[in-house]
Design a protein around this motif. Structure first.
Motif, PDB file in Angstrom:
ATOM      1  N   MET A   1       6.347  -0.934  -1.920  1.00 40.91           N
ATOM      2  CA  MET A   1       5.080  -1.028  -1.198  1.00 40.91           C
ATOM      3  C   MET A   1       5.277  -1.734   0.145  1.00 40.91           C
ATOM      4  O   MET A   1       4.682  -1.348   1.165  1.00 40.91           O
ATOM      5  CB  MET A   1       4.048  -1.786  -2.044  1.00 40.91           C
ATOM      6  N   GLU A   2       6.102  -2.727   0.123  1.00 49.06           N
ATOM      7  CA  GLU A   2       6.338  -3.425   1.392  1.00 49.06           C
ATOM      8  C   GLU A   2       7.010  -2.510   2.402  1.00 49.06           C
ATOM      9  O   GLU A   2       6.663  -2.483   3.585  1.00 49.06           O
ATOM     10  CB  GLU A   2       7.199  -4.676   1.147  1.00 49.06           C
ATOM     11  N   ASP A   3       7.936  -1.714   1.858  1.00 50.44           N
ATOM     12  CA  ASP A   3       8.592  -0.751   2.750  1.00 50.44           C
ATOM     13  C   ASP A   3       7.567   0.223   3.343  1.00 50.44           C
ATOM     14  O   ASP A   3       7.590   0.524   4.541  1.00 50.44           O
ATOM     15  CB  ASP A   3       9.625   0.066   1.963  1.00 50.44           C
ATOM     16  N   ALA A   4       6.724   0.692   2.498  1.00 50.46           N
ATOM     17  CA  ALA A   4       5.717   1.651   2.961  1.00 50.46           C
ATOM     18  C   ALA A   4       4.842   1.030   4.047  1.00 50.46           C
ATOM     19  O   ALA A   4       4.561   1.642   5.077  1.00 50.46           O
ATOM     20  CB  ALA A   4       4.876   2.135   1.775  1.00 50.46           C
ATOM     21  N   ALA A   5       4.394  -0.197   3.748  1.00 49.13           N
ATOM     22  CA  ALA A   5       3.522  -0.864   4.726  1.00 49.13           C
ATOM     23  C   ALA A   5       4.207  -0.990   6.078  1.00 49.13           C
ATOM     24  O   ALA A   5       3.605  -0.784   7.128  1.00 49.13           O
ATOM     25  CB  ALA A   5       3.105  -2.229   4.174  1.00 49.13           C
ATOM     26  N   ALA A   6       5.508  -1.292   5.999  1.00 49.12           N
ATOM     27  CA  ALA A   6       6.256  -1.449   7.254  1.00 49.12           C
ATOM     28  C   ALA A   6       6.306  -0.134   8.006  1.00 49.12           C
ATOM     29  O   ALA A   6       6.146  -0.084   9.230  1.00 49.12           O
ATOM     30  CB  ALA A   6       7.657  -1.952   6.937  1.00 49.12           C
ATOM     31  N   SER A   7       6.516   0.958   7.252  1.00 52.82           N
ATOM     32  CA  SER A   7       6.643   2.256   7.913  1.00 52.82           C
ATOM     33  C   SER A   7       5.376   2.651   8.643  1.00 52.82           C
ATOM     34  O   SER A   7       5.432   3.243   9.720  1.00 52.82           O
ATOM     35  CB  SER A   7       6.985   3.336   6.887  1.00 52.82           C
ATOM     36  N   VAL A   8       4.262   2.416   8.015  1.00 54.44           N
ATOM     37  CA  VAL A   8       3.020   2.869   8.637  1.00 54.44           C
ATOM     38  C   VAL A   8       2.421   1.853   9.615  1.00 54.44           C
ATOM     39  O   VAL A   8       1.347   2.083  10.189  1.00 54.44           O
ATOM     40  CB  VAL A   8       1.954   3.254   7.576  1.00 54.44           C
ATOM     41  N   GLY A   9       3.107   0.740   9.702  1.00 55.09           N
ATOM     42  CA  GLY A   9       2.572  -0.303  10.563  1.00 55.09           C
ATOM     43  C   GLY A   9       2.202   0.238  11.948  1.00 55.09           C
ATOM     44  O   GLY A   9       1.110  -0.021  12.465  1.00 55.09           O
ATOM     45  N   GLN A  10       3.110   0.968  12.552  1.00 59.19           N
ATOM     46  CA  GLN A  10       2.910   1.492  13.893  1.00 59.19           C
ATOM     47  C   GLN A  10       1.651   2.353  13.944  1.00 59.19           C
ATOM     48  O   GLN A  10       0.814   2.214  14.850  1.00 59.19           O
ATOM     49  CB  GLN A  10       4.147   2.323  14.262  1.00 59.19           C
ATOM     50  N   LEU A  11       1.527   3.229  12.956  1.00 54.65           N
ATOM     51  CA  LEU A  11       0.386   4.162  12.927  1.00 54.65           C
ATOM     52  C   LEU A  11      -0.921   3.374  12.873  1.00 54.65           C
ATOM     53  O   LEU A  11      -1.882   3.670  13.588  1.00 54.65           O
ATOM     54  CB  LEU A  11       0.516   5.090  11.712  1.00 54.65           C
ATOM     55  N   PHE A  12      -0.933   2.359  12.019  1.00 53.69           N
ATOM     56  CA  PHE A  12      -2.160   1.574  11.877  1.00 53.69           C
ATOM     57  C   PHE A  12      -2.515   0.860  13.179  1.00 53.69           C
ATOM     58  O   PHE A  12      -3.665   0.790  13.581  1.00 53.69           O
ATOM     59  CB  PHE A  12      -2.009   0.566  10.729  1.00 53.69           C
ATOM     60  N   ARG A  13      -1.469   0.331  13.779  1.00 52.29           N
ATOM     61  CA  ARG A  13      -1.734  -0.393  15.034  1.00 52.29           C
ATOM     62  C   ARG A  13      -2.303   0.555  16.060  1.00 52.29           C
ATOM     63  O   ARG A  13      -3.263   0.229  16.763  1.00 52.29           O
ATOM     64  CB  ARG A  13      -0.451  -1.050  15.559  1.00 52.29           C
ATOM     65  N   GLU A  14      -1.710   1.713  16.180  1.00 54.77           N
ATOM     66  CA  GLU A  14      -2.212   2.695  17.142  1.00 54.77           C
ATOM     67  C   GLU A  14      -3.660   3.050  16.896  1.00 54.77           C
ATOM     68  O   GLU A  14      -4.450   3.219  17.829  1.00 54.77           O
ATOM     69  CB  GLU A  14      -1.391   3.983  17.075  1.00 54.77           C
ATOM     70  N   ARG A  15      -4.025   3.144  15.637  1.00 51.78           N
ATOM     71  CA  ARG A  15      -5.377   3.571  15.342  1.00 51.78           C
ATOM     72  C   ARG A  15      -6.336   2.383  15.254  1.00 51.78           C
ATOM     73  O   ARG A  15      -7.531   2.561  15.048  1.00 51.78           O
ATOM     74  CB  ARG A  15      -5.388   4.362  14.036  1.00 51.78           C
TER      75      ARG A  15
END
Lengths: 926, 130
Positions: free
Chosen positions: A766-780
């Motif tokens: 889960m931590e890995d996943a969160a890290a991966s999508v971090g950029q996407l979330f920030r952008e949005r």
């Protein structure tokens, strides 16, 4: 002479009265109120047994042999006791089988044999001819005597009078005319003649009353009561011996044979059969008749002796024929009215007998002799004729005329030699020949046709030889040496003393030999042979038929292809179309059908058709004719059993077939539903393919378009160039992603995906996943929170796949949350058996309808939104496949306006020892 | 004979994919047509009434009202009946073409299309006799 006209007039008036009665009775019967459905009428009609023989001849016989006239009345009296049993059986059997004459009875009983019917008819005609001639003699003599009034004289010898001057000839013709009018106005299938029965009953009454009137006159008027009469007779020379019973030579043999003969006669004379059996309407009438007839006989014979004695005393010279004392006595006393009454009585007796006997004979001639021959001789012609009723009536009428002419012929040939009674006894002996065949047939199943035919023929031959021929000899038509020395001088073959048997009177002698031969052949041949199948069937019907309703106990089957219409047409040809139709309609109603057309053509209908035709053409012809229409011969028992066997086998087979076809039905139903499922899947596959095609083509379209644009417009401004190139790249990526997902899903669904399971720590993933999508979330501009417990048990799963699911859910959350205010929370929780991950967002939420479809392939929420969301629509389908394969469950909880929470579970590792990490994944529901 | 010289032809592009829409818009503008865009069927109908285009480049798969329906409504209204319609689709079925013809489309192109092809077709349709 005036008196001649009076006599003739009165005679015609009397016959006219008889017609009127007959007509009235027929009319009543047509309206359903039968005049003759009355036991008294029935019993009186049986009084036709008493003919001129009784009326005139008894007195004659009494004058010569005292009470020797009585035995022929013992027979009927005795027989009446047996009627309860014997006659009742005959009536029942005859009604059940549609029997309409004596010949018919015999023919039917022995397997519907036309031959036997013919034999019986011939014997009956030849045997009764003397009897008819006796009536003619009585009528003509009585007529002659009446004409001579007031002179009392016997008529001259008839032999010398030429034919056309002979009154008797005209009397014969007149009687033929009366008979035709009485009995052949139309054809009736049952051969019943209501009018005739009423007229005959009336006649019986008239002759009884006439005789009694005369008797009373003689006893109480000429003399002073019976005592006075017998006292005076005792004083009369020559009469005394007759008064003492022991003084007379009572020939016991003779009496016995006469009693015997008359027992047969009351049953087997054609006229008795006609009245007692054919015309019977109700079996119960037999009971009354059983004592009424003997009473009648007693009454009519009461005054015979007194009249005889009175006659002998009145005409001692012996020149008066004692046969006609009944006329000459009142004439001598000038009693005109009484004489007329007596004359009418005698006329009654004679005409009654002639009419009934001749009708019965003509029925037999037509049905059992002529029609069978005609139908055989020219089968094509007759069968093609549309209406045969004309022919039948013609044959009947011709038969009547022939019989009467034969009677006249015998009268001319032999009538002079004998007294009336002797002539009558000749006929009695002839009908006695029927006794073995008839009585044997009714009570002995083993009686065969051969036996009956030979017995009848043999007995008849003996009768001819011992009674008939001698009567011709005595009248001079055959040499007397024939009687006295035997044929060709052979003494043993003397007709009146065969094989040396002497001491018997002619009739007894004949009776002995003829019945010996008859019964001997009948019994012997029946025992030697055995009845055919048809005979056995009929035997069953007849021998058992007396027990009411047993007539149908035998099995007889027809196979047929006839139609009801054909049967009606057939019957119509003999009875007339209207009658045929009426009969069939009545039958149809009787069986509960509304009309002829509904009748099934089964055995019962064919037999009924036969029954209807039997009256017109006799049993054997009826059978032949119906068989020809039905196009099949009747089947014997053996064949019937075969058919039954076949039928039961076929039944068993067809049951098997039914079973099999039911199984087939079930199997094909299953196949059909399987096919439907396959087709549905096919359609889904088609839909999937076409959707995938569409989804792939969309990015391709822009890639191609922009590539071409860049190619064709080299002088684009670099900013625009860059933009377009960027789109190309993006769309390429989109396309690649889509292709990968489609392939992934296809692999997952078909079970060809590779799984690399290991023990994993979900928190890590889960931590890995969160890290991966971090950029996407920030952008949005959407925040992401993690809520992880400090430690969890491991799960046994494919790390990459779990990651894939998490990434998908998280990116969905990011997509759907509103920019800036969006919030997503990822939670990990543990239960006893599984770990659970929730990804919650505060986006617009998912309505209940959409919740059902978002896991479908290519389905995306947002078709109705302003913005087309990114993504292929396959993500959740893939997630579901993966989670399902890992042993968990994926679902969504949401309501519109309140965000959505996607949750999935993964079973814990220790329960995973037997986890289904198999290559086969269950296909996701579409 | 309406030529672009009298006034520039008006073309309305209806397409829900933004990238494709962009490419179409560029292509048509490059040809000198007065081009407008719509991304949904209902939007298209409104734009037709306002913009009064001479030609419609119409994608079949549209949210709300699909391309067939738009075309049918177009033909039903006598005012808009003369508008030419070029249909675009990504689905490769023959039935789509037939449906398009039945709905009243004048021409049909499957995606991905060749840009030159598209331009050519548009030109032909716009210069056709009424």
């Amino acid at each position: 002479m005036a008196s001649a006209y009076i006599v003739v007039l009165i005679s015609f008036a009397y016959v006219g009265l008889l017609f009127a009665i007959a007509f009235y009775a027929d009319r009543r019967a047509d309206h359903g109120r039968s005049l003759i459905a009355n036991p008294y009428v029935y019993a009186l009609s049986l009084g036709v047994y008493c003919t001129s023989w009784t009326f005139y001849g008894s007195v004659g016989r009494a004058a010569s042999s005292g009470i020797g006239f009585l035995p022929i009345y013992f027979g009927p009296t005795l027989m009446a006791l047996l009627w309860w049993y014997l006659l009742r059986k005959m009536v029942r059997v005859s009604k059940a089988n549609g029997i309409t004459s004596l010949a018919d009875l015999v023919a039917s009983r022995y397997g519907r044999s036309e031959l036997l019917g013919g034999i019986v008819t011939v014997i009956a005609v030849i045997g009764i001819v003397p009897y008819i001639s006796l009536q003619l003699k009585a009528v003509s003599n009585s007529f002659a005597i009446m004409l001579r009034y007031p002179e009392i004289a016997m008529p001259a010898k008839q032999a010398d009078i030429p034919l056309l001057a002979d009154n008797t000839f005209y009397i014969a013709l007149l009687l033929a005319a009366f008979t035709i009018l009485f009995g052949t106005r139309h054809l009736d299938a049952s051969e019943r003649h209501e009018g005739l029965v009423a007229a005959i009953a009336f006649e019986s009454l008239v002759k009884l009353l006439a005789f009694i009137a005369l008797g009373l006159f003689v006893t109480f008027s000429l003399y002073h009561g019976p005592g006075d009469l017998f006292a005076r007779a005792a004083e009369f020379p020559g009469l005394e011996r007759m008064l003492h019973v022991d003084g007379q030579n009572i020939d016991y043999t003779s009496w016995a044979s006469l009693t015997f003969l008359s027992m047969f006669a009351i049953l087997l004379l054609p006229r008795q059969f006609q009245m007692a059996v054919v015309e019977n309407v109700d079996e119960r009438h037999l009971n009354r008749a059983a004592w009424l007839l003997p009473l009648y006989l007693f009454a009519i014979n009461l005054f015979v002796l007194p009249i005889a004695f009175a006659g002998m005393m009145a005409f001692p010279a012996g020149d008066m024929d004692a046969d006609f004392f009944v006329l000459t006595l009142p004439m001598a006393e000038q009693q005109v009215w009484l004489t007329l009454f007596v004359f009418i009585g005698g006329l009654s007796a004679a005409t009654g007998m002639v009419i009934v006997e001749t009708i019965a004979l003509s029925t037999m001639i037509c049905n059992s002799l002529v029609m069978p021959l005609l139908l055989r001789l020219r089968p094509l012609n007759l069968q093609d004729r549309a209406d045969l009723s004309g022919i039948v009536l013609f044959v009947r009428r011709a038969g009547i005329i022939c019989v009467l002419l034969l009677g006249y012929a015998y009268f001319r040939l032999a009538g002079e030699a004998y007294a009336l009674v002797s002539i009558g006894l000749i006929s009695f002996a002839a009908v006695a020949q029927f006794a073995p065949a008839v009585l044997g047939g009714l009570y002995w199943r083993g009686a065969t046709r051969t036996g009956a035919a030979c017995g009848l023929t043999g007995g008849f031959a003996v009768w001819v030889y011992t009674l008939l021929l001698p009567s011709f000899a005595r009248s001079g038509w055959l040499p007397l040496s024939f009687i006295e020395q035997g044929p060709a001088g052979i003494a043993l073959l003397k007709p009146l003393a065969l094989f040396g048997l002497t001491g018997l009177d002619d009739v007894t002698h004949c009776l002995f030999w003829s019945l010996l031969v008859n019964a001997g052949l009948f019994i012997g041949l029946s025992l030697l042979g055995s009845p055919s199948v048809a005979e056995r069937i009929e035997a069953g019907r007849f021998v058992d038929g007396g027990h009411g309703g047993g007539a149908n106990s035998s099995v007889e089957a027809w196979r047929t292809s006839a139609t009801v219409g054909e049967l009606i047409a057939l019957t119509g040809r003999f009875l007339g179309v209207r009658r045929a139709r009426e009969a069939f309609t009545a039958y149809a109603h009787g069986r509960g059908y509304k009309s002829n057309r509904e009748l099934p053509v089964d055995t019962a209908l064919l037999r009924h058709t036969e029954t209807l035709l039997v009256g017109a053409i006799g049993a054997a012809s009826a059978r032949a004719v119906v068989a020809s229409v039905a196009q099949e011969e009747p089947l014997g028992m053996h064949q019937v059993m075969n058919i039954l066997d076949e039928a039961s086998q076929t039944l068993a087979h067809s049951r098997e077939l039914e079973q099999k076809s039911m199984d087939l039905e079930r199997a094909s139903a299953e196949l059909r539903s399987a096919n439907r499922r396959l087709q549905a899947l096919d359609r889904l596959k088609d839909d999937f393919i076409s959707t995938v095609t569409h989804e792939l083509r969309t990015p391709l379209t822009s890639i191609r378009a922009f590539s071409e644009i860049l190619h064709d417009h080299p002088d684009l401004e670099s900013g625009e160039r860059g933009k377009f190139l960027g789109i190309i790249v993006k769309e390429t990526e989109r396309l690649t992603r889509l292709i990968n997902q489609v392939l992934d899903l296809a692999r997952l669904e078909s079970g060809n995906a590779e799984w690399h399971a290991a023990e994993i720590d979900l928190r890590d993933v889960m931590e890995d996943a969160a890290a991966s999508v971090g950029q996407l979330f920030r952008e949005r501009g959407v925040t992401l929170e993690l809520a992880l417990p400090p430690a969890v048990s491991p799960v046994f799963a494919d790390r990459d796949r779990v990651l894939q699911v998490l990434l998908n859910l998280l990116s969905n959350a990011a997509k759907f949350c509103a920019a800036g205010t969006g919030r997503a929370v990822m939670t990990l929780s543990a239960s006893a058996e599984a770990l659970r991950i929730d990804v919650a967002d505060n986006g617009p939420g998912i309505g209940a309808d959409d919740q059902a479809i978002i896991f479908d392939k290519f389905r995306q929420v947002g078709d109705t939104l302003t913005q087309k969301p990114h993504g292929s629509g396959l993500g959740l389908s893939i997630c579901r496949q993966i989670v399902g394969h890992l042993g968990g469950r994926l679902w969504v909880t949401s309501s519109v306006g309140h965000g959505a929470t996607f949750s999935f579970t993964l079973p814990l590792a220790r329960a995973e020892v037997e986890s289904p990490v198999a290559a086969t994944a269950s296909p996701a529901p579409a | 004979m309406t030529t672009a010289a009298a006034r520039p032809a008006r073309v309305l592009v209806v397409e829900d994919d933004p990238s494709i829409l962009q490419s179409l818009e560029f292509l048509l503008r490059a040809e000198g047509y007065d081009t407008r865009c719509a991304m949904r069927g209902d939007e298209a109908l409104v734009a037709i009434k306002e913009f009064r285009p001479d030609l419609l480049v119409l994608d079949v798969m549209l949210p709300a009202i699909d391309g067939f329906e738009v075309c049918l409504r177009l033909r039903a209204d006598p005012a808009t009946r003369p508008i030419r319609v070029l249909m675009l689709t990504a689905r490769g079925r023959d039935t789509e073409v037939a449906r398009g013809r039945a709905a009243g489309a004048d021409d049909y192109l499957t995606k991905p299309f060749a840009t030159r092809e598209l331009v050519e077709r548009v030109r032909t349709l716009l210069s056709a006799e009424r």
